[in-house]
Design a protein around this motif. Structure first.
Motif, PDB file in Angstrom:
ATOM      1  N   ALA A   8      27.067 -43.124 -46.607  1.00  0.00           N
ATOM      2  CA  ALA A   8      26.362 -43.100 -45.325  1.00  0.00           C
ATOM      3  C   ALA A   8      24.873 -43.352 -45.530  1.00  0.00           C
ATOM      4  O   ALA A   8      24.283 -42.928 -46.525  1.00  0.00           O
ATOM      5  CB  ALA A   8      26.569 -41.752 -44.638  1.00  0.00           C
ATOM      6  N   ALA A   9      24.274 -44.057 -44.596  1.00  0.00           N
ATOM      7  CA  ALA A   9      22.831 -44.286 -44.640  1.00  0.00           C
ATOM      8  C   ALA A   9      22.094 -42.972 -44.436  1.00  0.00           C
ATOM      9  O   ALA A   9      22.663 -41.979 -43.972  1.00  0.00           O
ATOM     10  CB  ALA A   9      22.434 -45.289 -43.563  1.00  0.00           C
ATOM     11  N   ALA A  10      20.816 -42.957 -44.775  1.00  0.00           N
ATOM     12  CA  ALA A  10      20.030 -41.737 -44.673  1.00  0.00           C
ATOM     13  C   ALA A  10      20.037 -41.158 -43.272  1.00  0.00           C
ATOM     14  O   ALA A  10      20.048 -39.944 -43.087  1.00  0.00           O
ATOM     15  CB  ALA A  10      18.589 -42.006 -45.119  1.00  0.00           C
ATOM     16  N   ASP A  11      20.037 -42.024 -42.255  1.00  0.00           N
ATOM     17  CA  ASP A  11      20.069 -41.559 -40.875  1.00  0.00           C
ATOM     18  C   ASP A  11      21.455 -41.729 -40.254  1.00  0.00           C
ATOM     19  O   ASP A  11      21.598 -41.766 -39.036  1.00  0.00           O
ATOM     20  CB  ASP A  11      19.020 -42.281 -40.028  1.00  0.00           C
ATOM     21  N   GLY A  12      22.469 -41.801 -41.108  1.00  0.00           N
ATOM     22  CA  GLY A  12      23.820 -42.010 -40.622  1.00  0.00           C
ATOM     23  C   GLY A  12      24.317 -40.916 -39.706  1.00  0.00           C
ATOM     24  O   GLY A  12      25.096 -41.177 -38.773  1.00  0.00           O
ATOM     25  N   ASP A  13      23.871 -39.681 -39.947  1.00  0.00           N
ATOM     26  CA  ASP A  13      24.309 -38.583 -39.078  1.00  0.00           C
ATOM     27  C   ASP A  13      23.821 -38.780 -37.657  1.00  0.00           C
ATOM     28  O   ASP A  13      24.568 -38.598 -36.686  1.00  0.00           O
ATOM     29  CB  ASP A  13      23.848 -37.234 -39.645  1.00  0.00           C
ATOM     30  N   VAL A  14      22.562 -39.198 -37.504  1.00  0.00           N
ATOM     31  CA  VAL A  14      21.987 -39.400 -36.174  1.00  0.00           C
ATOM     32  C   VAL A  14      22.623 -40.595 -35.483  1.00  0.00           C
ATOM     33  O   VAL A  14      23.045 -40.520 -34.320  1.00  0.00           O
ATOM     34  CB  VAL A  14      20.455 -39.594 -36.263  1.00  0.00           C
ATOM     35  N   VAL A  15      22.711 -41.713 -36.201  1.00  0.00           N
ATOM     36  CA  VAL A  15      23.229 -42.945 -35.591  1.00  0.00           C
ATOM     37  C   VAL A  15      24.689 -42.777 -35.200  1.00  0.00           C
ATOM     38  O   VAL A  15      25.100 -43.176 -34.095  1.00  0.00           O
ATOM     39  CB  VAL A  15      23.034 -44.138 -36.540  1.00  0.00           C
ATOM     40  N   SER A  16      25.493 -42.181 -36.075  1.00  0.00           N
ATOM     41  CA  SER A  16      26.912 -41.994 -35.744  1.00  0.00           C
ATOM     42  C   SER A  16      27.078 -41.034 -34.576  1.00  0.00           C
ATOM     43  O   SER A  16      27.923 -41.249 -33.696  1.00  0.00           O
ATOM     44  CB  SER A  16      27.679 -41.469 -36.962  1.00  0.00           C
ATOM     45  N   PHE A  17      26.268 -39.997 -34.538  1.00  0.00           N
ATOM     46  CA  PHE A  17      26.369 -39.005 -33.478  1.00  0.00           C
ATOM     47  C   PHE A  17      26.030 -39.598 -32.121  1.00  0.00           C
ATOM     48  O   PHE A  17      26.771 -39.452 -31.153  1.00  0.00           O
ATOM     49  CB  PHE A  17      25.436 -37.827 -33.790  1.00  0.00           C
ATOM     50  N   GLN A  18      24.918 -40.317 -32.033  1.00  0.00           N
ATOM     51  CA  GLN A  18      24.493 -40.819 -30.736  1.00  0.00           C
ATOM     52  C   GLN A  18      25.266 -42.065 -30.308  1.00  0.00           C
ATOM     53  O   GLN A  18      25.196 -42.478 -29.154  1.00  0.00           O
ATOM     54  CB  GLN A  18      22.977 -41.078 -30.726  1.00  0.00           C
ATOM     55  N   ASN A  19      26.066 -42.604 -31.222  1.00  0.00           N
ATOM     56  CA  ASN A  19      26.957 -43.709 -30.867  1.00  0.00           C
ATOM     57  C   ASN A  19      28.406 -43.258 -30.722  1.00  0.00           C
ATOM     58  O   ASN A  19      29.328 -44.087 -30.732  1.00  0.00           O
ATOM     59  CB  ASN A  19      26.855 -44.829 -31.913  1.00  0.00           C
ATOM     60  N   ASP A  20      28.642 -41.967 -30.571  1.00  0.00           N
ATOM     61  CA  ASP A  20      29.984 -41.406 -30.358  1.00  0.00           C
ATOM     62  C   ASP A  20      30.948 -41.762 -31.484  1.00  0.00           C
ATOM     63  O   ASP A  20      32.129 -42.065 -31.248  1.00  0.00           O
ATOM     64  CB  ASP A  20      30.552 -41.871 -29.013  1.00  0.00           C
ATOM     65  N   LYS A  21      30.465 -41.700 -32.725  1.00  0.00           N
ATOM     66  CA  LYS A  21      31.292 -41.997 -33.889  1.00  0.00           C
ATOM     67  C   LYS A  21      31.513 -40.778 -34.773  1.00  0.00           C
ATOM     68  O   LYS A  21      32.133 -40.889 -35.838  1.00  0.00           O
ATOM     69  CB  LYS A  21      30.633 -43.116 -34.725  1.00  0.00           C
ATOM     70  N   SER A  22      31.021 -39.601 -34.368  1.00  0.00           N
ATOM     71  CA  SER A  22      31.203 -38.384 -35.150  1.00  0.00           C
ATOM     72  C   SER A  22      31.219 -37.198 -34.207  1.00  0.00           C
ATOM     73  O   SER A  22      30.934 -37.328 -33.002  1.00  0.00           O
ATOM     74  CB  SER A  22      30.091 -38.229 -36.192  1.00  0.00           C
ATOM     75  N   LEU A  23      31.528 -36.033 -34.760  1.00  0.00           N
ATOM     76  CA  LEU A  23      31.557 -34.812 -33.956  1.00  0.00           C
ATOM     77  C   LEU A  23      30.248 -34.024 -34.032  1.00  0.00           C
ATOM     78  O   LEU A  23      29.738 -33.562 -33.013  1.00  0.00           O
ATOM     79  CB  LEU A  23      32.684 -33.884 -34.447  1.00  0.00           C
ATOM     80  N   PHE A  24      29.743 -33.860 -35.266  1.00  0.00           N
ATOM     81  CA  PHE A  24      28.680 -32.878 -35.491  1.00  0.00           C
ATOM     82  C   PHE A  24      27.554 -33.443 -36.355  1.00  0.00           C
ATOM     83  O   PHE A  24      27.738 -34.394 -37.108  1.00  0.00           O
ATOM     84  CB  PHE A  24      29.234 -31.648 -36.236  1.00  0.00           C
ATOM     85  N   MET A  25      26.417 -32.781 -36.254  1.00  0.00           N
ATOM     86  CA  MET A  25      25.368 -32.918 -37.259  1.00  0.00           C
ATOM     87  C   MET A  25      24.543 -31.637 -37.263  1.00  0.00           C
ATOM     88  O   MET A  25      24.353 -30.983 -36.237  1.00  0.00           O
ATOM     89  CB  MET A  25      24.468 -34.134 -36.991  1.00  0.00           C
ATOM     90  N   PHE A  26      24.085 -31.260 -38.453  1.00  0.00           N
ATOM     91  CA  PHE A  26      23.083 -30.212 -38.593  1.00  0.00           C
ATOM     92  C   PHE A  26      21.743 -30.936 -38.538  1.00  0.00           C
ATOM     93  O   PHE A  26      21.495 -31.839 -39.338  1.00  0.00           O
ATOM     94  CB  PHE A  26      23.177 -29.509 -39.948  1.00  0.00           C
ATOM     95  N   ASN A  27      20.880 -30.550 -37.643  1.00  0.00           N
ATOM     96  CA  ASN A  27      19.595 -31.225 -37.544  1.00  0.00           C
ATOM     97  C   ASN A  27      18.556 -30.276 -36.995  1.00  0.00           C
ATOM     98  O   ASN A  27      18.877 -29.148 -36.590  1.00  0.00           O
ATOM     99  CB  ASN A  27      19.708 -32.474 -36.664  1.00  0.00           C
ATOM    100  N   GLY A  28      17.319 -30.722 -36.967  1.00  0.00           N
ATOM    101  CA  GLY A  28      16.232 -29.878 -36.513  1.00  0.00           C
ATOM    102  C   GLY A  28      16.110 -29.820 -35.004  1.00  0.00           C
ATOM    103  O   GLY A  28      16.605 -30.686 -34.278  1.00  0.00           O
ATOM    104  N   SER A  29      15.409 -28.811 -34.538  1.00  0.00           N
ATOM    105  CA  SER A  29      15.252 -28.606 -33.101  1.00  0.00           C
ATOM    106  C   SER A  29      14.477 -29.737 -32.438  1.00  0.00           C
ATOM    107  O   SER A  29      14.575 -29.923 -31.222  1.00  0.00           O
ATOM    108  CB  SER A  29      14.566 -27.264 -32.841  1.00  0.00           C
ATOM    109  N   TRP A  30      13.741 -30.515 -33.231  1.00  0.00           N
ATOM    110  CA  TRP A  30      12.969 -31.640 -32.667  1.00  0.00           C
ATOM    111  C   TRP A  30      13.857 -32.785 -32.175  1.00  0.00           C
ATOM    112  O   TRP A  30      13.367 -33.723 -31.551  1.00  0.00           O
ATOM    113  CB  TRP A  30      12.014 -32.189 -33.735  1.00  0.00           C
TER     114      TRP A  30
END
Length: 458
Positions: free
Chosen positions: A284-306
């Motif tokens: 996965a790319a470094a920002d793969g968690d964000v991109v997959s999440f906001q493109n409806d390709k994953s369920l979860f991510m741990f991320n910051g409140s920002w």
């Protein structure tokens, strides 16, 4: 498909991942080398010159009646939180028309190099925001000035804030910052994809069993539910797990670097398991968690409140936020804090500018409820107790974790000791080194630097 978006970096308090193009959370894993840059860029020695004596007066409590002034305000709020801070400063200037605030947003890794150098030349800003782990170092090097008078003017002390957010501003018998917020790790869940794999979109997992069960449900439908990258994992993701497995990045008394412990190894191995079991793509790319999440390709991510503001900007995205599931058996999460400071420019500050800067810090502290719109949990207890705080959505969820947030200890040079953490985690996840070996070697280097800093700063 929803549009992808870039999120500006928000650094963590440790090492950063070896990647040149990272998303906001991705950079949580990369470039604490800025801590080293700070030492190199600041011209005064470790003893420093005497700090500027705080001006006598009301610490900004009574407003400003001097001549018109323009104050330079530096920070690293280059993402979704930047416009909200811009709105706050505009409101301040309307209330205090003689004080103009000129903001400059600088990516955090450059910011921590640029600020000490500018201050040493008398060209630093009048006001600044600094992460909590940077305050003791910059206080020791006299990059910033003591703010006991501002805190006294606010009538606030340790009992009025999240305790460790206050304590970290202490150095050498003085207080050097005003706590603004707490930004901690949180669980973001995609309601649409949860429903697609047969899960209740209003019931996020709370422990390891529920979490892995949800990932299994996604896997059974051909979806990889949590994308993990070796480049960004060393940030708040792996650190949160380390704390949950009972470890510490650095001993609470600052005596030793401890991330190479059994807890650290368990944290990395758990993330490797997610990839091995097919819950995450292997590369996965470094920002793969964000991109997959906001493109409806994953369920979860741990991320910051920002991430609250950027996710709100993706209009078609159906998402929620909750406390981080307890994976390791201990309730714990990574956290950081923005602290307001006044740089100690060489040559001294004009008395009117100094007073005006204090008025701004005082005002911003009192209006930190509005700063919660940026996803940040206000550090002040009375602000969080305001009934209006209950209307702040995901931020209210993040605030439920305040009893078990974790910072590195408030000692000068702490970020220097953690530079090798991120490369070690990444190399272990990529299979380049055994996990225990990689973390152990990095911990050994960190402890050598810690000892050097003890001798440097006293």
């Amino acid at each position: 498909m929803n549009r992808p978006f870039s999120v500006a970096p928000e650094p963590d308090r440790t090492g950063r991942a070896a990647a040149s193009q990272l998303g906001r959370r991705a950079l949580l894993g990369g470039a604490v080398a800025a801590g080293v840059g700070l030492v190199a860029a600041c011209s005064p020695g470790s003893s420093g010159r005497p700090g500027q004596t705080a001006p006598k007066g009301d610490g900004g409590a009574e407003g400003y009646d001097g001549p018109a002034v323009e104050l330079a305000f530096w920070h690293g709020l280059t993402g979704g939180d930047g416009p909200i801070m811009k709105d706050l400063t505009a409101r301040f200037s309307k209330e205090f028309p003689k004080i103009t605030i000129k903001q400059q947003a600088i990516a955090w890794e450059q910011y921590y190099e640029k600020l000490p150098a500018a201050v040493s030349q008398g060209k630093g800003p009048d006001i600044a925001i600094m992460h909590i782990d940077r305050v003791p170092t910059n206080a020791a090097r006299r990059v910033i000035q003591p703010l006991d008078d501002v805190n006294d003017a606010l009538g606030l002390g340790e009992g009025d804030y999240v305790p460790i957010a206050w304590q970290a501003g202490q150095y050498d018998g003085q207080h050097w910052s005003v706590p603004l917020d707490i930004h901690c790790a949180g669980l973001y869940y995609n309601k649409k994809t949860m429903e697609q794999v047969g899960l209740d979109p209003e019931t996020p997992p709370t422990n390891e069993e529920e979490y892995l069960s949800a990932l299994d449900a996604a896997k059974s439908k051909g979806m990889q539910g949590m994308w993990v990258s070796a480049l960004s994992a060393p940030g708040l993701l792996c650190q949160t797990l380390l704390y949950q497995f009972g470890g510490q990045m650095v001993a609470k008394d600052g005596s030793a670097v401890e991330f190479g412990s059994e807890a650290g190894v368990k944290a990395v191995e758990w993330l490797k398991m997610l990839i091995k079991e097919g819950y995450s793509p292997p590369k996965a790319a470094a920002d793969g968690d964000v991109v997959s999440f906001q493109n409806d390709k994953s369920l979860f991510m741990f991320n910051g409140s920002w991430m609250v503001t950027p996710l709100n900007d993706v209009k078609e995205l159906e998402w929620g936020a909750a406390i981080v599931p307890n994976i390791g058996g201990t309730e714990a999460v990574w956290s950081g804090s923005h602290q307001m400071v006044l740089p100690d420019n060489r040559g001294g500050a004009d008395e009117n500018r100094s007073k005006a800067g204090r008025v701004f810090l005082n005002w911003l502290s009192k209006h930190s409820l509005d700063w919660a719109d940026a996803g940040q949990v206000p550090a002040r207890n009375d602000v969080r107790e305001d009934p209006k705080f209950d209307e702040k959505g995901p931020v209210v969820e993040f605030a439920k974790q305040l009893d078990y947030i974790n910072f590195t200890p408030p000692i000068p040079g702490i970020t220097d000791c953690l530079v090798d953490w991120a490369p070690a985690v990444s190399s272990a996840m990529l299979g380049q080194k055994d996990t225990a070996t990689a973390l152990g070697e990095a911990q050994e280097k960190g402890n050598r630097i810690l000892q050097q800093n003890m001798e440097k700063y006293g």
